[in-house]
Scaffold this motif. Structure first.
Motif, short mmCIF file in Angstrom:
data_model
loop_
_atom_site.label_atom_id
_atom_site.label_comp_id
_atom_site.label_asym_id
_atom_site.label_seq_id
_atom_site.Cartn_x
_atom_site.Cartn_y
_atom_site.Cartn_z
N PHE A 165 -15.25 11.03 19.84
CA PHE A 165 -14.44 10.47 18.76
C PHE A 165 -13.61 11.59 18.13
CE2 PHE A 165 -17.68 7.06 18.97
CZ PHE A 165 -16.81 6.00 19.17
N LEU A 166 -12.58 11.93 18.88
CA LEU A 166 -11.68 13.01 18.49
C LEU A 166 -10.33 12.75 19.16
CD1 LEU A 166 -11.20 15.76 17.11
CD2 LEU A 166 -12.09 16.86 19.17
N ASP A 167 -9.29 12.81 18.37
CA ASP A 167 -7.94 12.59 18.88
C ASP A 167 -7.53 13.76 19.78
OD1 ASP A 167 -5.23 12.13 19.25
OD2 ASP A 167 -4.82 11.72 17.14
N PRO A 168 -7.17 13.51 21.04
CA PRO A 168 -6.72 14.62 21.89
C PRO A 168 -5.48 15.31 21.34
CG PRO A 168 -6.26 12.49 22.92
CD PRO A 168 -7.15 12.22 21.76
N SER A 169 -4.67 14.58 20.56
CA SER A 169 -3.51 15.22 19.94
C SER A 169 -3.94 16.25 18.90
CB SER A 169 -2.62 14.16 19.28
OG SER A 169 -1.49 14.76 18.67
N TYR A 170 -5.03 15.97 18.19
CA TYR A 170 -5.58 16.95 17.25
C TYR A 170 -5.98 18.23 17.99
CZ TYR A 170 -8.90 19.24 14.09
OH TYR A 170 -9.58 20.16 13.32
N VAL A 171 -6.59 18.05 19.15
CA VAL A 171 -7.01 19.20 19.94
C VAL A 171 -5.80 20.03 20.36
CG1 VAL A 171 -8.20 19.95 22.03
CG2 VAL A 171 -9.08 17.99 20.74
N LEU A 172 -4.76 19.38 20.85
CA LEU A 172 -3.58 20.11 21.32
C LEU A 172 -2.82 20.78 20.19
CD1 LEU A 172 -2.05 17.84 24.12
CD2 LEU A 172 -3.69 19.70 24.31
N THR A 173 -2.88 20.21 18.98
CA THR A 173 -2.14 20.80 17.87
C THR A 173 -2.93 21.86 17.11
OG1 THR A 173 -2.85 18.96 16.43
CG2 THR A 173 -0.68 18.77 17.47
N THR A 174 -4.23 22.00 17.38
CA THR A 174 -5.03 22.97 16.64
C THR A 174 -5.69 24.04 17.53
OG1 THR A 174 -7.01 21.56 16.75
CG2 THR A 174 -5.57 21.31 14.82
N GLN A 175 -5.72 23.82 18.84
CA GLN A 175 -6.39 24.75 19.75
C GLN A 175 -5.37 25.37 20.71
OE1 GLN A 175 -9.83 25.02 19.08
NE2 GLN A 175 -9.22 23.59 17.46
N ASP A 176 -5.30 26.69 20.74
CA ASP A 176 -4.28 27.38 21.52
C ASP A 176 -4.52 27.32 23.03
OD1 ASP A 176 -2.96 28.11 19.20
OD2 ASP A 176 -4.04 30.02 19.02
N ASP A 177 -5.76 27.19 23.45
CA ASP A 177 -6.07 27.30 24.88
C ASP A 177 -6.27 25.95 25.56
OD1 ASP A 177 -8.30 26.83 23.39
OD2 ASP A 177 -9.63 28.17 24.53
N TRP A 178 -5.76 24.88 24.96
CA TRP A 178 -5.87 23.55 25.57
C TRP A 178 -4.48 23.06 25.99
CZ3 TRP A 178 -10.04 19.89 25.99
CH2 TRP A 178 -11.29 20.39 25.58
N ASP A 179 -4.46 22.28 27.06
CA ASP A 179 -3.25 21.59 27.46
C ASP A 179 -3.64 20.20 27.96
OD1 ASP A 179 -4.24 21.92 30.07
OD2 ASP A 179 -2.98 23.68 30.44
N GLU A 180 -2.67 19.44 28.40
CA GLU A 180 -2.95 18.06 28.83
C GLU A 180 -3.95 18.00 29.98
OE1 GLU A 180 0.49 15.12 28.85
OE2 GLU A 180 1.54 17.04 28.79
N SER A 181 -3.86 18.92 30.89
CA SER A 181 -4.77 18.89 32.04
C SER A 181 -6.21 19.14 31.60
CB SER A 181 -4.34 19.92 33.09
OG SER A 181 -4.43 21.25 32.58
N THR A 182 -6.40 20.00 30.59
CA THR A 182 -7.74 20.25 30.08
C THR A 182 -8.29 19.00 29.41
OG1 THR A 182 -6.93 22.48 29.58
CG2 THR A 182 -9.14 21.94 28.84
N VAL A 183 -7.45 18.37 28.61
CA VAL A 183 -7.84 17.12 27.95
C VAL A 183 -8.23 16.07 28.97
CG1 VAL A 183 -6.94 15.17 26.61
CG2 VAL A 183 -6.50 17.52 25.84
N ASP A 184 -7.41 15.90 29.99
CA ASP A 184 -7.67 14.89 31.01
C ASP A 184 -8.94 15.23 31.80
OD1 ASP A 184 -5.39 13.59 30.24
OD2 ASP A 184 -4.14 14.41 31.84
N GLY A 185 -9.18 16.52 32.02
CA GLY A 185 -10.37 16.92 32.75
C GLY A 185 -11.65 16.54 32.03
N ILE A 186 -11.68 16.71 30.72
CA ILE A 186 -12.85 16.31 29.94
C ILE A 186 -13.04 14.80 30.00
CG2 ILE A 186 -13.76 16.10 27.58
CD1 ILE A 186 -14.24 18.83 28.77
#
Length: 394
Positions: free
Chosen positions: A134-155
């Motif tokens: 329960f976490l918005d992937p957009s929040y992750v991309l806007t607050t974490q420097d080492d994440w990208d779309e492929s990392t989000v999709d992988g999880i």
């Protein structure tokens, strides 16, 4: 990694956050939430910006960040699925301050760790091994420097899907990757999506019914706009106020916007999700009421907040200070149960002549007891929905 997963799963044996009974019976329910089942027990939930979220079964382990998702899980009878929580001592204890007034409802937060404490990492999410995040992937991309779309999709592909809409809080801008697909949800629309994840359509509809009745009571008894107080929604820091909107779109304002008070800081601009003003700016606005956000949490003692304002040369001149209308307010990360209480609290704080006197709040205490004939919603009805799925008010 294995020890962490074992801890998370074994924890379910002693958490008392809710009752999952009846989930299987409701697994095939359809509704206006974009939820569908394929006949093999798996189902999908449609939600922006994730799109079609696929689940094999009702989640038993849920990584939870902000408190509104934990409150939603409890409300739906799945509090025992929660395996983490942002600021657990503040969030969990505050949730229980409200639940104290609902028989049989509680949330065991003491052993939960904060998944955002050191930032969000892939390793951490693999350690939790959650059925849903329960976490918005957009929040992750806007607050974490080492994440990208492929990392989000992988999880999402290898651990569990993402479910969240952080930017719906104040309608802030999402990450560029989601700019074209993002949608903003109200608190109760977001709750409907979470209900679809847990396959708890009936509980959602029952609680929404309580909310609609509460809103009807509030809206029909509001005074004319000209008679409403000016209000500042703020948190006192070290010599400054952290300020928040009162009536703008977004679920962070879910307990203030329906009350329609006049925002004393409406003409003060800030570029982020919140702003900062000094005492002089607050004195220029000079609100009738200051709603001190987080004032009901253990992070702030409202008595200390008042004393600090009174001892400041400009603060002592504030009308709200002089009239004893610096009031403990709730949390912006509110789920449906918290929203019902915070609507009631704010209505009484702003319009005591219309909704009954607010009895005040003492730091460390649970939500105050309100005489039955002055309650804006039925506690027993809500407790019954949460603990058994039965709406005794129907």
């Amino acid at each position: 990694m294995e020890s962490t997963r074992q801890f998370v799963r074994s924890r379910r044996a002693f958490v008392t956050g809710g009752i999952a009974a009846g989930s299987a019976a409701l697994a095939g329910c359809l509704g206006g939430d974009g939820n569908s089942e394929d006949g093999n027990g798996s189902y999908t939930v449609s939600m922006a910006p994730m799109g079609e979220i696929e689940l094999d079964a009702v989640p038993e382990d849920a990584l939870v960040t902000f408190a509104h998702y934990a409150d939603m899980a409890v409300a739906l009878g799945h509090g025992d699925a929660v395996n983490s929580l942002h600021a657990p001592e503040m969030s969990g204890s505050t949730m229980n301050k409200f639940y104290e007034r609902l028989e049989g409802v509680s949330f065991d937060w003491e052993d939960l760790e904060n998944p955002l404490e050191d930032g969000v990492t892939e390793e951490e999410l693999y350690d939790y091994d959650s059925d849903v995040h329960f976490l918005d992937p957009s929040y992750v991309l806007t607050t974490q420097d080492d994440w990208d779309e492929s990392t989000v999709d992988g999880i999402a592909d290898t651990v569990g899907p993402w479910v969240g809409s952080y930017h719906s809080g104040v309608h802030s801008d999402p990450a560029p990757a989601y700019a074209d697909s993002y949608e903003y949800y109200t608190l109760w629309e977001l709750f409907e999506k979470v209900a679809a994840v847990f396959q708890e359509r009936e509980r959602y509809e029952a609680l929404e019914g309580v909310y609609e009745e509460t809103m009807s009571e509030i809206e029909s008894n509001l005074p004319p706009e000209s008679e409403r107080p000016t209000v500042a929604r703020a948190t006192l820091g070290d010599g400054v106020f952290y300020t928040y909107n009162l009536n703008t779109p977004g679920f962070w304002q879910a307990e203030t916007r329906p009350l329609g008070a006049r925002d004393a800081l409406a003409d003060v601009e800030w570029s982020g999700d919140w702003g900062t003003v000094n005492y002089e700016t607050m004195l220029d606005a000079d609100p009738d009421v200051i709603l001190h956000l987080w004032g009901i949490t253990p992070t702030y003692a409202i008595e200390d907040v008042r004393e600090r304002m009174e001892s400041h040369s400009a603060g002592s001149e504030l009308t709200a200070v002089q009239n004893d209308r610096v009031l403990a307010s709730g949390m912006r990360y509110q789920g449906p149960i918290m929203n019902l209480f915070q609507l009631e609290m704010t209505a009484k704080q702003l319009y005591p002549d219309r909704f009954g006197e607010w009895p005040g709040y003492e730091s460390g205490d649970p939500y105050p007891e309100i005489p039955t004939d002055e309650q804006l919603f039925d506690r027993d009805r809500v407790a019954s929905i949460v603990t058994s799925g039965s709406d005794d008010g129907e």
